[in-house]
Design a protein around this motif. Structure first.
Motif, PDB file in Angstrom:
ATOM      1  N   HIS A 127       7.388  -4.177  -5.239  1.00 30.71           N
ATOM      2  CA  HIS A 127       7.243  -3.748  -6.782  1.00 30.71           C
ATOM      3  C   HIS A 127       6.551  -2.362  -6.812  1.00 30.71           C
ATOM      4  N   GLU A 128       5.685  -2.241  -6.070  1.00 29.72           N
ATOM      5  CA  GLU A 128       4.620  -0.950  -5.694  1.00 29.72           C
ATOM      6  C   GLU A 128       5.535   0.065  -5.589  1.00 29.72           C
ATOM      7  N   LEU A 129       6.801   0.236  -5.030  1.00 28.03           N
ATOM      8  CA  LEU A 129       7.818   1.369  -4.975  1.00 28.03           C
ATOM      9  C   LEU A 129       7.769   2.141  -6.098  1.00 28.03           C
ATOM     10  N   GLY A 130       7.723   1.695  -7.208  1.00 19.88           N
ATOM     11  CA  GLY A 130       8.083   2.128  -8.322  1.00 19.88           C
ATOM     12  C   GLY A 130       6.575   3.101  -8.532  1.00 19.88           C
ATOM     13  N   LEU A 131       5.658   3.123  -7.922  1.00 21.14           N
ATOM     14  CA  LEU A 131       4.302   3.947  -8.234  1.00 21.14           C
ATOM     15  C   LEU A 131       4.807   5.196  -7.694  1.00 21.14           C
ATOM     16  N   LEU A 132       5.647   5.540  -6.866  1.00 18.60           N
ATOM     17  CA  LEU A 132       5.739   7.064  -6.271  1.00 18.60           C
ATOM     18  C   LEU A 132       6.622   7.839  -7.324  1.00 18.60           C
ATOM     19  N   LYS A 133       5.703   8.325  -8.179  1.00 12.95           N
ATOM     20  CA  LYS A 133       5.981   9.155  -9.328  1.00 12.95           C
ATOM     21  C   LYS A 133       6.685  10.398  -9.043  1.00 12.95           C
ATOM     22  N   LYS A 134       6.405  10.879  -7.780  1.00 10.90           N
ATOM     23  CA  LYS A 134       6.872  12.239  -7.376  1.00 10.90           C
ATOM     24  C   LYS A 134       8.241  12.128  -6.617  1.00 10.90           C
ATOM     25  N   LEU A 135       8.543  10.941  -6.246  1.00  5.34           N
ATOM     26  CA  LEU A 135       9.772  10.446  -5.210  1.00  5.34           C
ATOM     27  C   LEU A 135      10.853  11.334  -5.921  1.00  5.34           C
ATOM     28  N   HIS A 136      11.858  11.948  -5.093  1.00  4.81           N
ATOM     29  CA  HIS A 136      12.936  12.390  -5.628  1.00  4.81           C
ATOM     30  C   HIS A 136      14.223  12.356  -4.659  1.00  4.81           C
ATOM     31  N   GLY A 176      13.315   1.607 -11.664  1.00  2.00           N
ATOM     32  CA  GLY A 176      13.481   2.558 -12.815  1.00  2.00           C
ATOM     33  C   GLY A 176      12.339   3.402 -13.312  1.00  2.00           C
ATOM     34  N   ALA A 177      11.138   3.258 -12.873  1.00  2.00           N
ATOM     35  CA  ALA A 177       9.988   4.176 -13.386  1.00  2.00           C
ATOM     36  C   ALA A 177       9.927   5.371 -12.531  1.00  2.00           C
ATOM     37  N   LEU A 178      10.826   5.345 -11.501  1.00  2.00           N
ATOM     38  CA  LEU A 178      10.795   6.873 -10.646  1.00  2.00           C
ATOM     39  C   LEU A 178      11.703   7.856 -11.376  1.00  2.00           C
ATOM     40  N   LYS A 179      10.830   8.395 -12.300  1.00  2.14           N
ATOM     41  CA  LYS A 179      11.528   9.435 -13.073  1.00  2.14           C
ATOM     42  C   LYS A 179      12.004  10.582 -12.489  1.00  2.14           C
ATOM     43  N   GLU A 180      11.523  10.950 -11.334  1.00  2.00           N
ATOM     44  CA  GLU A 180      11.721  12.210 -10.718  1.00  2.00           C
ATOM     45  C   GLU A 180      12.854  12.107  -9.758  1.00  2.00           C
ATOM     46  N   THR A 191       0.879  -1.174   0.029  1.00  2.00           N
ATOM     47  CA  THR A 191       0.008   0.034  -0.062  1.00  2.00           C
ATOM     48  C   THR A 191       0.796   1.283   0.017  1.00  2.00           C
ATOM     49  N   ILE A 192       2.095   1.117   0.224  1.00  2.00           N
ATOM     50  CA  ILE A 192       2.881   2.475   0.240  1.00  2.00           C
ATOM     51  C   ILE A 192       3.024   2.956  -1.207  1.00  2.00           C
ATOM     52  N   GLY A 193       2.768   2.260  -2.252  1.00  2.00           N
ATOM     53  CA  GLY A 193       2.628   2.822  -3.472  1.00  2.00           C
ATOM     54  C   GLY A 193       1.496   3.593  -3.941  1.00  2.00           C
ATOM     55  N   ARG A 194       0.705   3.787  -2.936  1.00  2.00           N
ATOM     56  CA  ARG A 194      -0.529   4.543  -3.197  1.00  2.00           C
ATOM     57  C   ARG A 194      -0.080   5.940  -2.521  1.00  2.00           C
ATOM     58  N   LEU A 195       1.164   6.268  -1.828  1.00  2.00           N
ATOM     59  CA  LEU A 195       1.338   7.646  -1.504  1.00  2.00           C
ATOM     60  C   LEU A 195       1.718   8.481  -2.704  1.00  2.00           C
ATOM     61  N   VAL A 208      21.236  -1.895 -12.328  1.00  2.00           N
ATOM     62  CA  VAL A 208      20.933  -1.583 -13.511  1.00  2.00           C
ATOM     63  C   VAL A 208      19.784  -0.802 -13.985  1.00  2.00           C
ATOM     64  N   CYS A 209      18.516  -1.157 -13.050  1.00  2.00           N
ATOM     65  CA  CYS A 209      17.534  -0.326 -13.174  1.00  2.00           C
ATOM     66  C   CYS A 209      17.498   1.169 -12.933  1.00  2.00           C
ATOM     67  N   LEU A 210      18.628   1.714 -12.352  1.00  2.00           N
ATOM     68  CA  LEU A 210      19.163   3.096 -12.052  1.00  2.00           C
ATOM     69  C   LEU A 210      19.724   3.731 -13.095  1.00  2.00           C
ATOM     70  N   SER A 211      19.998   2.953 -14.232  1.00  2.00           N
ATOM     71  CA  SER A 211      20.463   3.578 -15.369  1.00  2.00           C
ATOM     72  C   SER A 211      19.350   4.304 -16.402  1.00  2.00           C
ATOM     73  N   ARG A 212      18.194   3.910 -16.161  1.00  2.00           N
ATOM     74  CA  ARG A 212      17.122   4.554 -16.739  1.00  2.00           C
ATOM     75  C   ARG A 212      16.534   5.721 -16.347  1.00  2.00           C
ATOM     76  N   LEU A 213      17.068   6.418 -15.056  1.00  2.00           N
ATOM     77  CA  LEU A 213      16.669   7.432 -14.479  1.00  2.00           C
ATOM     78  C   LEU A 213      17.528   8.702 -15.005  1.00  2.00           C
ATOM     79  N   ASP A 214      16.821   9.429 -15.696  1.00  2.00           N
ATOM     80  CA  ASP A 214      17.686  10.720 -16.509  1.00  2.00           C
ATOM     81  C   ASP A 214      17.844  11.597 -15.394  1.00  2.00           C
ATOM     82  N   LYS A 215      17.150  11.961 -14.449  1.00  2.00           N
ATOM     83  CA  LYS A 215      17.368  13.049 -13.437  1.00  2.00           C
ATOM     84  C   LYS A 215      18.285  12.565 -12.172  1.00  2.00           C
TER      85      LYS A 215
END
Length: 229
Positions: free
Chosen positions: A115-124, A141-145, A93-97, A161-168
């Protein structure tokens, strides 16, 4: 046991709603924070669900072993501080924050992450130092921010390796991990530990950038080869 913690956990305090209300404070930037740090609690109090309109939640430096599913009631929080507890896992449920920007899980007993950790789209900012992690879920790798991630004092043997997809992403701290870099003659068990940080491509000269891109491709090829078909 995580560093700096008491060995005895039998004496745990109970926090009432009135006590929790007295722990609400206003930050310098006008945010409302529920600060339940240093309360010697082993269980997250159910009563704090009535205070779920907070902007920040601090449960650090306690004896907490499990985060309850109702954490998703705190849908508005931008900062969640859980460092220095006894957490072995996180609820899905942490993925809902969805408003979470800073997540501090340092100094716990985490061996894996949902796996739901990747739903935290605003996490910096994500701090996972001082745990027992050997890998990150690919969903990170989906945590684009994401800009800063702390992975020091874990069990990583190679760069995630998943971190290599994070441009920011600006900085990765992998201090004091058993990153395998070199086998010394006569001692197959000897591993050299080194400091690993991630920097922006614009900071590198052409030759260094080319070398990094080559190494990155090698890691991606290894990941593909090891992943199930």
């Amino acid at each position: 046991m995580a560093k700096g913690k008491k060995s005895r956990q039998s004496k745990s305090r109970t926090v009432t709603l009135k006590m929790a209300q007295n722990c609400v404070e206003l930050t310098l930037n006008g945010k409302r924070r529920l600060d339940l740090s240093f309360k010697e609690i082993a269980t997250v109090p159910k009563c704090i669900q009535k205070l779920c309109d907070m902007d920040e939640l601090d449960l650090s430096r306690n004896l907490i072993r499990k985060i309850p599913d109702f954490i998703d009631h705190f849908i508005n929080i931008s900062v969640l501080d859980l460092h220095s507890n006894y957490l072995e896992q996180l609820p899905v449920t942490i993925g809902r924050l969805q408003n979470l920007q800073v997540l501090n899980l340092c100094n716990n007993r985490l061996m894996s992450l949902p796996h739901e950790l990747g739903l935290l789209k605003k996490l910096h900012t994500l701090n996972l130092g001082l745990n027992q992690l050997e890998a990150l879920p690919a969903s990170v790798g989906a945590l684009k921010e994401l800009r800063h991630i702390g992975l020091s004092d874990n069990r990583f043997t190679r760069f995630p390796v998943c971190l290599s997809r994070l441009d920011k992403l600006e900085k990765v701290n992998l201090d004091r991990n058993p990153i395998l870099t070199e086998q010394m003659p006569g001692d197959e068990s000897l591993m050299i530990k080194e400091r690993l940080y991630l920097v922006k491509e614009s900071f590198l000269c052409d030759d260094c950038l080319k070398n990094c891109q080559t190494e990155r491709k090698k890691m991606e090829d290894v990941e593909k080869a090891e992943s199930p078909n």
